[in-house]
Every structure is written in C-alpha cells, then in structure tokens.
Design a protein around this motif. Structure first.
Motif, mmCIF file in Angstrom:
data_model
loop_
_atom_site.group_PDB
_atom_site.id
_atom_site.type_symbol
_atom_site.label_atom_id
_atom_site.label_comp_id
_atom_site.label_asym_id
_atom_site.label_seq_id
_atom_site.Cartn_x
_atom_site.Cartn_y
_atom_site.Cartn_z
ATOM 1 N N ASN A 64 0.824 -1.214 0.000
ATOM 2 C CA ASN A 64 0.000 0.000 0.000
ATOM 3 C C ASN A 64 0.861 1.269 0.000
ATOM 4 O OD1 ASN A 64 -3.086 -0.672 0.705
ATOM 5 N ND2 ASN A 64 -1.740 -2.168 1.675
ATOM 6 N N CYS A 65 2.109 1.122 0.327
ATOM 7 C CA CYS A 65 2.986 2.274 0.528
ATOM 8 C C CYS A 65 4.100 2.345 -0.508
ATOM 9 C CB CYS A 65 3.646 2.206 1.911
ATOM 10 S SG CYS A 65 2.624 1.516 3.226
ATOM 11 N N CYS A 68 5.105 4.774 -3.370
ATOM 12 C CA CYS A 68 5.590 6.128 -3.052
ATOM 13 C C CYS A 68 6.746 6.148 -2.068
ATOM 14 C CB CYS A 68 4.448 6.968 -2.483
ATOM 15 S SG CYS A 68 3.023 7.111 -3.592
ATOM 16 N N HIS A 69 6.903 5.100 -1.253
ATOM 17 C CA HIS A 69 7.919 5.115 -0.193
ATOM 18 C C HIS A 69 8.864 3.933 -0.322
ATOM 19 C CE1 HIS A 69 5.977 8.175 2.361
ATOM 20 N NE2 HIS A 69 4.810 7.580 2.128
ATOM 21 N N VAL A 79 7.760 9.524 -4.498
ATOM 22 C CA VAL A 79 6.663 10.491 -4.352
ATOM 23 C C VAL A 79 6.554 10.890 -2.879
ATOM 24 C CG1 VAL A 79 4.167 10.782 -4.576
ATOM 25 C CG2 VAL A 79 5.453 9.563 -6.343
ATOM 26 N N ALA A 91 8.262 14.505 12.398
ATOM 27 C CA ALA A 91 7.674 14.610 11.061
ATOM 28 C C ALA A 91 8.427 15.658 10.242
ATOM 29 C CB ALA A 91 6.201 14.982 11.169
ATOM 30 N N GLY A 92 8.551 15.356 8.945
ATOM 31 C CA GLY A 92 9.098 16.337 8.020
ATOM 32 C C GLY A 92 10.601 16.490 8.066
ATOM 33 N N TYR A 99 8.330 18.552 1.679
ATOM 34 C CA TYR A 99 7.089 18.297 2.417
ATOM 35 C C TYR A 99 6.084 19.425 2.226
ATOM 36 C CZ TYR A 99 9.570 14.694 5.133
ATOM 37 O OH TYR A 99 10.259 13.583 5.523
ATOM 38 N N SER A 100 4.832 19.094 2.517
ATOM 39 C CA SER A 100 3.809 20.134 2.594
ATOM 40 C C SER A 100 4.064 20.985 3.842
ATOM 41 C CB SER A 100 2.419 19.495 2.692
ATOM 42 O OG SER A 100 2.297 18.785 3.921
ATOM 43 N N TRP A 110 6.860 10.608 15.192
ATOM 44 C CA TRP A 110 6.223 9.387 14.676
ATOM 45 C C TRP A 110 6.385 8.185 15.601
ATOM 46 C CZ3 TRP A 110 2.557 10.389 11.636
ATOM 47 C CH2 TRP A 110 2.658 11.349 10.645
ATOM 48 N N LEU A 115 1.662 7.010 13.907
ATOM 49 C CA LEU A 115 1.628 6.393 12.576
ATOM 50 C C LEU A 115 0.274 5.741 12.334
ATOM 51 C CD1 LEU A 115 5.173 4.770 12.427
ATOM 52 C CD2 LEU A 115 4.288 6.490 10.849
ATOM 53 N N THR A 129 -2.107 17.666 3.949
ATOM 54 C CA THR A 129 -0.976 16.798 3.571
ATOM 55 C C THR A 129 -1.072 16.435 2.096
ATOM 56 O OG1 THR A 129 0.225 14.750 4.000
ATOM 57 C CG2 THR A 129 -2.160 14.630 4.212
ATOM 58 N N THR A 130 0.094 16.238 1.492
ATOM 59 C CA THR A 130 0.133 15.808 0.097
ATOM 60 C C THR A 130 0.173 14.293 -0.030
ATOM 61 O OG1 THR A 130 2.519 16.227 0.196
ATOM 62 C CG2 THR A 130 1.149 17.910 -0.850
ATOM 63 N N MET A 131 0.049 13.577 1.095
ATOM 64 C CA MET A 131 -0.101 12.113 0.998
ATOM 65 C C MET A 131 -1.572 11.837 0.747
ATOM 66 S SD MET A 131 1.141 9.010 3.431
ATOM 67 C CE MET A 131 0.057 7.597 3.683
ATOM 68 N N GLY A 134 -2.957 5.653 0.014
ATOM 69 C CA GLY A 134 -2.208 4.729 0.862
ATOM 70 C C GLY A 134 -2.850 4.462 2.209
HETATM 71 C C1 HEC Z 1 0.444 8.120 -3.346
HETATM 72 C C2 HEC Z 1 1.724 8.139 -2.703
HETATM 73 C C3 HEC Z 1 1.790 7.673 -1.260
HETATM 74 C C4 HEC Z 1 1.379 6.474 -0.735
HETATM 75 C C5 HEC Z 1 0.729 5.303 -1.446
HETATM 76 C C6 HEC Z 1 1.746 6.504 0.671
HETATM 77 N N1 HEC Z 1 2.342 7.696 0.972
HETATM 78 FE FE1 HEC Z 1 3.100 8.241 2.771
HETATM 79 N N2 HEC Z 1 3.575 10.066 2.027
HETATM 80 C C7 HEC Z 1 3.389 10.467 0.716
HETATM 81 C C8 HEC Z 1 3.746 11.873 0.585
HETATM 82 C C9 HEC Z 1 3.672 12.700 -0.693
HETATM 83 C C10 HEC Z 1 4.154 12.274 1.866
HETATM 84 C C11 HEC Z 1 4.562 13.689 2.286
HETATM 85 C C12 HEC Z 1 3.273 14.317 2.813
HETATM 86 C C13 HEC Z 1 3.378 15.800 3.118
HETATM 87 O O1 HEC Z 1 4.445 16.389 2.988
HETATM 88 O O2 HEC Z 1 2.328 16.336 3.523
HETATM 89 C C14 HEC Z 1 4.048 11.118 2.740
HETATM 90 C C15 HEC Z 1 4.376 11.127 4.078
HETATM 91 C C16 HEC Z 1 4.359 10.029 4.893
HETATM 92 C C17 HEC Z 1 4.835 9.997 6.235
HETATM 93 C C18 HEC Z 1 5.462 11.166 6.990
HETATM 94 C C19 HEC Z 1 6.972 11.097 6.777
HETATM 95 C C20 HEC Z 1 7.762 12.151 7.497
HETATM 96 O O3 HEC Z 1 8.974 12.241 7.228
HETATM 97 O O4 HEC Z 1 7.224 12.898 8.323
HETATM 98 C C21 HEC Z 1 4.659 8.725 6.700
HETATM 99 C C22 HEC Z 1 5.017 8.211 8.066
HETATM 100 C C23 HEC Z 1 4.062 7.977 5.632
HETATM 101 N N3 HEC Z 1 3.895 8.800 4.552
HETATM 102 C C24 HEC Z 1 3.738 6.653 5.718
HETATM 103 C C25 HEC Z 1 3.083 5.943 4.719
HETATM 104 C C26 HEC Z 1 2.686 4.560 4.853
HETATM 105 C C27 HEC Z 1 2.988 3.685 6.035
HETATM 106 C C28 HEC Z 1 2.042 4.239 3.698
HETATM 107 C C29 HEC Z 1 1.356 2.935 3.364
HETATM 108 C C30 HEC Z 1 0.424 2.448 4.341
HETATM 109 C C31 HEC Z 1 2.056 5.413 2.855
HETATM 110 N N4 HEC Z 1 2.698 6.420 3.506
HETATM 111 C C32 HEC Z 1 1.515 5.474 1.566
HETATM 112 C C33 HEC Z 1 2.925 9.695 -0.319
HETATM 113 C C34 HEC Z 1 2.387 8.437 -0.181
#
Ligand code: HEC
Length: 155
Positions: A64-65, A68-69, A79, A91-92, A99-100, A110, A115, A129-131, A134
């Motif tokens: 699921n992640c 992008c990660h 991404v 965070a960030g 980051y946003s 975290w 989380l 948030t730009t996430m 997921g």
């Molecule tokens: C479509 C792409 C995408 C998917 C799929 C996704 N993420 Fe993200 N994630 C992002 C983006 C883009 C950010 C940065 C968000 C922001 O800056 O607001 C982020 C940020 C995060 C952060 C914060 C990181 C930090 O350094 O503070 C965590 C934790 C995280 N994601 C966990 C997950 C997990 C666990 C999953 C799966 C369950 C997941 N993400 C799925 C795109 C995604």
C-alpha cells in the motif's frame, strides 16, 4: 524435506510448549517492541500471532505504501520520503524531501500510535498533507505495517 520431516517427528513433543521457537524460514529481524513515551503499545503482537508472522503480514501490506515510499537504507525518496528510521523521528525531517507546509508544521513525532492514526486517515490527521493515497482502513493491517516499518528501522 527429509530433514524437516525428521525434525518435525522428533520435536513433536515440543510443539505445544515451544510454539514460536522454531527457526523462521527466512532470517527476518525480530520485532523489537518499544515503549515510546506514553503511547499505547499497539505494536505488541497478539498471543496467537508470532512477531515473524506480524512482520511478514506487514511486509505484504507495505504494498500500500511502496509505490511512493522506499524502506531501503540509502534509497532515494520517491513520491513520498524514504521511511527507514521513521519511528521515533520528528515529522518532516527526511533530507531532500519537499514536504507540505501542513506536515512540517504538524509537530508530530512518529510513534507507533501517531503512525496508526495517520495511516488510517492521512488528511484527517494532517489537513493539507500531500499524501493523498495509501490509507489502510483495517486496524490489524495497520498494526502489521507499522511492525514491519519498525523492524526495518531497528537493525
Ligand atoms: C500516493 C503516494 C503515497 C502512498 C501510497 C503513501 N504515501 Fe506516505 N507520504 C506520501 C507523501 C507525498 C508524503 C509527504 C506528505 C506531506 O508532505 O504532507 C508522505 C508522508 C508520509 C509519512 C510522513 C513522513 C515524514 O517524514 O514525516 C509517513 C510516516 C508515511 N507517509 C507513511 C506511509 C505509509 C505507512 C504508507 C502505506 C500504508 C504510505 N505512507 C503510503 C505519499 C504516499
């Protein structure tokens, strides 16, 4: 195979008492259950789910992640930022990721609990948030994915 059958026959007496003590099929890291501050210890495995099973489930749920990660040490941000070492981190803070403003201003550290609520509903927890994808609805799947992420950071 023969070796396995023989071992299984010889050790059948120990199966009840020794559940979970057999060597794992792959050398997975063991989960380390941390007690981060006052956060609830949601990373603890239920009695019927050995840590190796939880982590294997989490590895699968990380699908699921992973679009992008990355969870590989030194791998570039995608991404979303590389998540190695994210548990316990503010965070960030991942270098080189844009980051946003919302996430940067969130003030979150975290823990497993943070989380959990973020993965359940990213935009609900951090509006702006730009996430945008997921999210995982099932609590047990979130618990597994967090255990997996934590197992990678704990080595
Ligand atoms: C479509 C792409 C995408 C998917 C799929 C996704 N993420 Fe993200 N994630 C992002 C983006 C883009 C950010 C940065 C968000 C922001 O800056 O607001 C982020 C940020 C995060 C952060 C914060 C990181 C930090 O350094 O503070 C965590 C934790 C995280 N994601 C966990 C997950 C997990 C666990 C999953 C799966 C369950 C997941 N993400 C799925 C795109 C995604």
């Amino acid at each position: 195979m023969l070796k396995y059958i023989r071992a299984a026959a010889l050790s059948s007496l120990f199966v009840l008492a020794g559940c979970g003590s057999d060597p794992a099929p792959e050398p997975l890291e063991q989960i380390i259950v941390r007690e981060p501050g006052t956060a609830p210890a949601i990373a603890a495995a239920p009695a019927d789910a050995p840590a190796s099973t939880l982590i294997a489930d989490g590895k699968a749920a990380f699908a699921n992640c992973s679009a992008c990660h990355s969870l590989e040490q030194g791998a570039p941000n995608g991404v979303g930022p590389n998540l190695v070492g994210i548990v316990g981190q503010a965070a960030g803070e991942v270098a080189g990721f844009a980051y946003s403003d919302a996430l940067k201003a969130s003030g979150i550290v975290w823990t497993a609990a943070e989380l959990d609520s973020f993965i359940a509903d990213p935009a609900g927890k951090i509006p702006g948030t730009t996430m945008v994808a997921g999210a995982i609805a099932e609590p047990s799947k979130r618990q597994a994915v967090i255990a997996y992420i934590e197992s990678v950071t704990a080595n």
